[in-house]
Design an enzyme around this catalytic site. Structure first.
Site, PDB file in Angstrom:
ATOM      1  N   TYR A 180       0.461   1.422  15.194  1.00 32.91           N
ATOM      2  CA  TYR A 180      -0.488   0.300  13.763  1.00 32.91           C
ATOM      3  C   TYR A 180      -0.323   1.737  12.537  1.00 32.91           C
ATOM      4  O   TYR A 180       0.381   2.244  12.519  1.00 32.91           O
ATOM      5  CB  TYR A 180      -2.197   0.740  13.943  1.00 32.91           C
ATOM      6  CG  TYR A 180      -2.929   0.704  13.007  1.00 32.91           C
ATOM      7  CD1 TYR A 180      -3.132  -0.525  12.457  1.00 32.91           C
ATOM      8  CD2 TYR A 180      -3.065   1.534  12.110  1.00 32.91           C
ATOM      9  CE1 TYR A 180      -3.862  -0.922  11.597  1.00 32.91           C
ATOM     10  CE2 TYR A 180      -4.547   1.576  10.462  1.00 32.91           C
ATOM     11  CZ  TYR A 180      -4.298  -0.300  11.050  1.00 32.91           C
ATOM     12  OH  TYR A 180      -5.309   0.162   9.755  1.00 32.91           O
ATOM     13  N   ASP A 197       1.351  -1.368  -0.163  1.00 35.07           N
ATOM     14  CA  ASP A 197      -0.096   0.182  -0.156  1.00 35.07           C
ATOM     15  C   ASP A 197       0.907   1.178   0.208  1.00 35.07           C
ATOM     16  O   ASP A 197       1.885   1.380   1.310  1.00 35.07           O
ATOM     17  CB  ASP A 197      -1.238  -0.239   1.153  1.00 35.07           C
ATOM     18  CG  ASP A 197      -2.029   0.938   1.406  1.00 35.07           C
ATOM     19  OD1 ASP A 197      -1.576   1.992   1.010  1.00 35.07           O
ATOM     20  OD2 ASP A 197      -2.527   1.139   2.209  1.00 35.07           O
ATOM     21  N   SER A 232      -4.182 -30.938 -13.182  1.00 40.04           N
ATOM     22  CA  SER A 232      -3.082 -32.083 -13.366  1.00 40.04           C
ATOM     23  C   SER A 232      -2.588 -32.598 -12.272  1.00 40.04           C
ATOM     24  O   SER A 232      -1.653 -32.770 -11.600  1.00 40.04           O
ATOM     25  CB  SER A 232      -2.045 -31.521 -14.521  1.00 40.04           C
ATOM     26  OG  SER A 232      -2.514 -30.884 -15.150  1.00 40.04           O
ATOM     27  N   LYS A 270      -3.736  -3.116   8.519  1.00 38.04           N
ATOM     28  CA  LYS A 270      -3.190  -4.824   7.919  1.00 38.04           C
ATOM     29  C   LYS A 270      -2.198  -4.608   6.891  1.00 38.04           C
ATOM     30  O   LYS A 270      -2.793  -4.208   5.547  1.00 38.04           O
ATOM     31  CB  LYS A 270      -4.750  -4.371   7.758  1.00 38.04           C
ATOM     32  CG  LYS A 270      -5.184  -5.157   9.094  1.00 38.04           C
ATOM     33  CD  LYS A 270      -5.665  -7.034   9.949  1.00 38.04           C
ATOM     34  CE  LYS A 270      -6.223  -7.353  10.829  1.00 38.04           C
ATOM     35  NZ  LYS A 270      -6.282  -6.602  12.564  1.00 38.04           N
ATOM     36  N   ASP A 271      -2.058  -6.394   7.675  1.00 37.34           N
ATOM     37  CA  ASP A 271      -1.245  -6.588   6.549  1.00 37.34           C
ATOM     38  C   ASP A 271      -1.854  -6.799   5.108  1.00 37.34           C
ATOM     39  O   ASP A 271      -2.074  -8.390   5.699  1.00 37.34           O
ATOM     40  CB  ASP A 271       0.318  -6.783   6.747  1.00 37.34           C
ATOM     41  CG  ASP A 271       0.036  -8.027   7.907  1.00 37.34           C
ATOM     42  OD1 ASP A 271      -0.986  -7.896   8.438  1.00 37.34           O
ATOM     43  OD2 ASP A 271       1.059  -9.377   8.723  1.00 37.34           O
ATOM     44  N   ASP A 272      -2.277  -6.582   4.700  1.00 33.87           N
ATOM     45  CA  ASP A 272      -3.888  -6.970   3.387  1.00 33.87           C
ATOM     46  C   ASP A 272      -2.678  -8.262   2.563  1.00 33.87           C
ATOM     47  O   ASP A 272      -1.499  -7.411   2.010  1.00 33.87           O
ATOM     48  CB  ASP A 272      -4.224  -6.037   2.506  1.00 33.87           C
ATOM     49  CG  ASP A 272      -4.620  -4.866   3.470  1.00 33.87           C
ATOM     50  OD1 ASP A 272      -5.485  -5.793   4.321  1.00 33.87           O
ATOM     51  OD2 ASP A 272      -4.608  -3.843   3.164  1.00 33.87           O
ATOM     52  N   ASP A 274      -6.597  -0.127  -1.522  1.00 38.06           N
ATOM     53  CA  ASP A 274      -5.081   0.697  -1.648  1.00 38.06           C
ATOM     54  C   ASP A 274      -4.308  -0.513  -1.694  1.00 38.06           C
ATOM     55  O   ASP A 274      -2.925   0.558  -1.935  1.00 38.06           O
ATOM     56  CB  ASP A 274      -5.138   1.385  -0.355  1.00 38.06           C
ATOM     57  CG  ASP A 274      -5.386   0.457   0.594  1.00 38.06           C
ATOM     58  OD1 ASP A 274      -5.475  -1.041   0.703  1.00 38.06           O
ATOM     59  OD2 ASP A 274      -5.645   1.548   1.767  1.00 38.06           O
ATOM     60  N   GLY A 327      18.780  -5.475   0.612  1.00 38.01           N
ATOM     61  CA  GLY A 327      18.712  -6.439  -0.243  1.00 38.01           C
ATOM     62  C   GLY A 327      17.503  -7.469  -0.233  1.00 38.01           C
ATOM     63  O   GLY A 327      17.484  -8.742  -1.277  1.00 38.01           O
TER      64      GLY A 327
HETATM   65  P1  13P Z   1      -5.748  -0.353   4.562  1.00 44.50           P
HETATM   66  O1  13P Z   1      -4.979  -1.672   5.659  1.00 44.50           O
HETATM   67  O2  13P Z   1      -6.364  -1.250   3.388  1.00 44.50           O
HETATM   68  O3  13P Z   1      -4.432   0.686   4.877  1.00 44.50           O
HETATM   69  O4  13P Z   1      -6.861   0.179   6.046  1.00 44.50           O
HETATM   70  C1  13P Z   1      -6.273   0.951   6.666  1.00 44.50           C
HETATM   71  C2  13P Z   1      -7.868   1.449   7.561  1.00 44.50           C
HETATM   72  O5  13P Z   1      -7.566   1.466   8.398  1.00 44.50           O
HETATM   73  C3  13P Z   1      -8.905   1.271   6.511  1.00 44.50           C
HETATM   74  O6  13P Z   1      -9.727   1.786   7.977  1.00 44.50           O
HETATM   75  P1  13P Z   2      -6.971 -32.827 -13.753  1.00 42.50           P
HETATM   76  O1  13P Z   2      -7.285 -34.417 -12.738  1.00 42.50           O
HETATM   77  O2  13P Z   2      -6.719 -32.729 -16.072  1.00 42.50           O
HETATM   78  O3  13P Z   2      -6.899 -31.595 -13.270  1.00 42.50           O
HETATM   79  O4  13P Z   2      -8.545 -32.847 -13.933  1.00 42.50           O
HETATM   80  C1  13P Z   2      -9.734 -31.948 -13.643  1.00 42.50           C
HETATM   81  C2  13P Z   2     -10.460 -31.319 -13.798  1.00 42.50           C
HETATM   82  O5  13P Z   2     -10.315 -30.702 -14.401  1.00 42.50           O
HETATM   83  C3  13P Z   2     -11.999 -31.208 -13.344  1.00 42.50           C
HETATM   84  O6  13P Z   2     -12.557 -29.634 -13.284  1.00 42.50           O
HETATM   85 MG    MG Z   3      -3.579   2.186   3.107  1.00 47.26          MG
HETATM   86 MG    MG Z   4      -5.068  -2.407   2.564  1.00 42.38          MG
END
Ligand code: 13P
Ligand code: 13P
Ligand code: MG
Ligand code: MG
Length: 373
Positions: free
Chosen positions: A228, A11, A242, A231-233, A52, A103
């Site tokens: 605060y 964000d 397969s 939140k870590d969205d 956001d 890094g």
């Molecule tokens: P975000 O974590 O998406 O930034 O939202 C923070 C918030 O306070 C929403 O009300």
């Molecule tokens: P696969 O086993 O090839 O993923 O097929 C399953 C399937 O597509 C069911 O919807």
């Molecule tokens: Mg935000």
């Molecule tokens: Mg957010």
């Protein structure tokens, strides 16, 4: 072909408030991705957002935790923060906790989910991006996708799925991790991940194929910063078909909008509503929490897609249930369990309130009467 899928999000400023990412920020990120493809640093990229939170979905040959890829994402987020500052957007640079890149993005604020993989003949992948919630919000759907035969029919009828999966779970409080395998350790797993605020699924591996099937972002912004900062969205990537759950089995858990922590001020429980990309703009009480599902066919490192999977009419009823739940919970106002418990609140006036009220408390009346006798 060996390739790494890196989904990195931050964000870096909200438009308006915490509801969306400004189109100019998206444009800047797309341009940076184009340049990085041109220089050969990455193979392909798709820029997206949920609410956001800006997400860079990249493929490259450098492996997970690559300083070059994390550094590229960091530069993009600096550039989008600059746009946010220029436009006076809300919380510009919100998730960037440090001034200098060292890094690796670990502990620096942005969240990331990465999978190193050997590309299969056909490699369908679903990238999920969520806003107004926390990484533990993926525990419930992941448990259902990979271990619940009432959700994933393949667990019963496909021999490769029948062998089960190994879940890596992080204990966010004690900073340790554990691996548990289903079906035999299913009940133990549920005991842990049923508390998504503390235990978070980090990675899931197929026991039959020996490959990573799913990876989530697990940074806990609030713990890192010690205060605060939102939140870590979270984001996650899930491989399908397969010998892994089919795309429709991966999406099926979201037909029930489960309750997650987040929403207004990161301090309320609410339903996680699956939406198409155009609707990933949480505004009612800054919510309800949202999730989008972007489907890609990964081919020779290229991201063929996305398909906007929750735009499907099949999720209309889930959205209707989510809105019904939202109405119900909102009427509780500041009462738990709509408002989160004290240990989970992101913002709180409680310490200040307790200090102010301290001189006014008196002994419980019954206790005082006993003492007087
Ligand atoms: P975000 O974590 O998406 O930034 O939202 C923070 C918030 O306070 C929403 O009300
Ligand atoms: P696969 O086993 O090839 O993923 O097929 C399953 C399937 O597509 C069911 O919807
Ligand atoms: Mg935000
Ligand atoms: Mg957010």
């Amino acid at each position: 072909m060996r390739i790494t899928l890196s989904v990195i999000k931050a964000d870096t400023g909200g438009f308006v408030g915490h509801t969306d990412v400004h189109p100019e920020m998206i444009d800047v990120a797309i341009e940076r991705m184009r340049v990085a493809i041109g220089t050969g640093l990455i193979v392909d990229a798709h820029v997206s957002r949920c609410g956001d939170d800006l997400a860079l979905i990249m493929t490259h040959g450098l492996g997970a935790d690559s300083p070059a890829i994390h550094g590229l994402a960091w530069e993009v987020f600096q550039a989008t923060t600059a746009v946010a500052k220029r436009l006076g957007l809300y919380g510009a640079g919100q998730d960037l906790l440090s001034d200098a890149f060292s890094g690796n993005l670990r502990g620096m604020g942005p969240g990331y989910a990465e999978i190193d993989l050997e590309e299969r003949v056909s490699e369908p992948i679903v990238v999920f991006l969520a806003d107004k919630t926390e990484p533990g919000a993926f525990n419930y759907p992941l448990a259902r996708m990979f271990a619940d035969p009432f959700t994933t029919a393949g667990l019963v009828i496909d021999p490769k799925l029948h062998a089960g999966f190994t879940f890596e779970v992080l204990d966010l409080r004690e900073h340790r991790s554990i691996r548990l395998s289903t079906p035999e350790e299913w009940y133990d797993l549920l005991m842990l991940i049923g508390s998504p605020h503390r235990f978070v699924i980090k990675e899931i591996r197929s026991r039959a194929l020996g490959i990573v099937a799913a990876a989530t972002s697990t940074t806990r912004l609030s713990l890192i910063a010690g205060r605060y900062v939102g939140k870590d969205d979270p984001v996650m990537a899930v491989r399908c078909q397969s010998g892994l759950p089919a795309v429709g089995e991966i999406l099926e858990p979201f037909a029930l909008p489960h309750l997650v922590s987040g929403w207004m001020r990161g301090s309320h429980a609410g339903p996680l509503m699956p939406v198409g990309y155009a609707d990933a703009t949480p505004s009612r009480f800054d919510g309800p929490p949202r999730i989008v599902a972007l489907g890609f066919q990964l081919h020779e490192g290229r991201l063929i897609g996305p398909r906007d999977l929750f735009a499907d009419k099949g999720f209309d009823r889930s959205r209707a249930v989510a809105l019904e739940l939202a109405d119900h919970l909102r009427r509780m106002g500041p009462f738990e369990p709509h408002r989160l418990g004290l240990d989970e609140l992101e913002y709180t006036t409680m310490p200040e309130l307790m200090k102010r009220l301290e001189p006014r408390w008196s002994a419980e009346r019954e206790k005082a009467e006993v003492a007087a006798r």
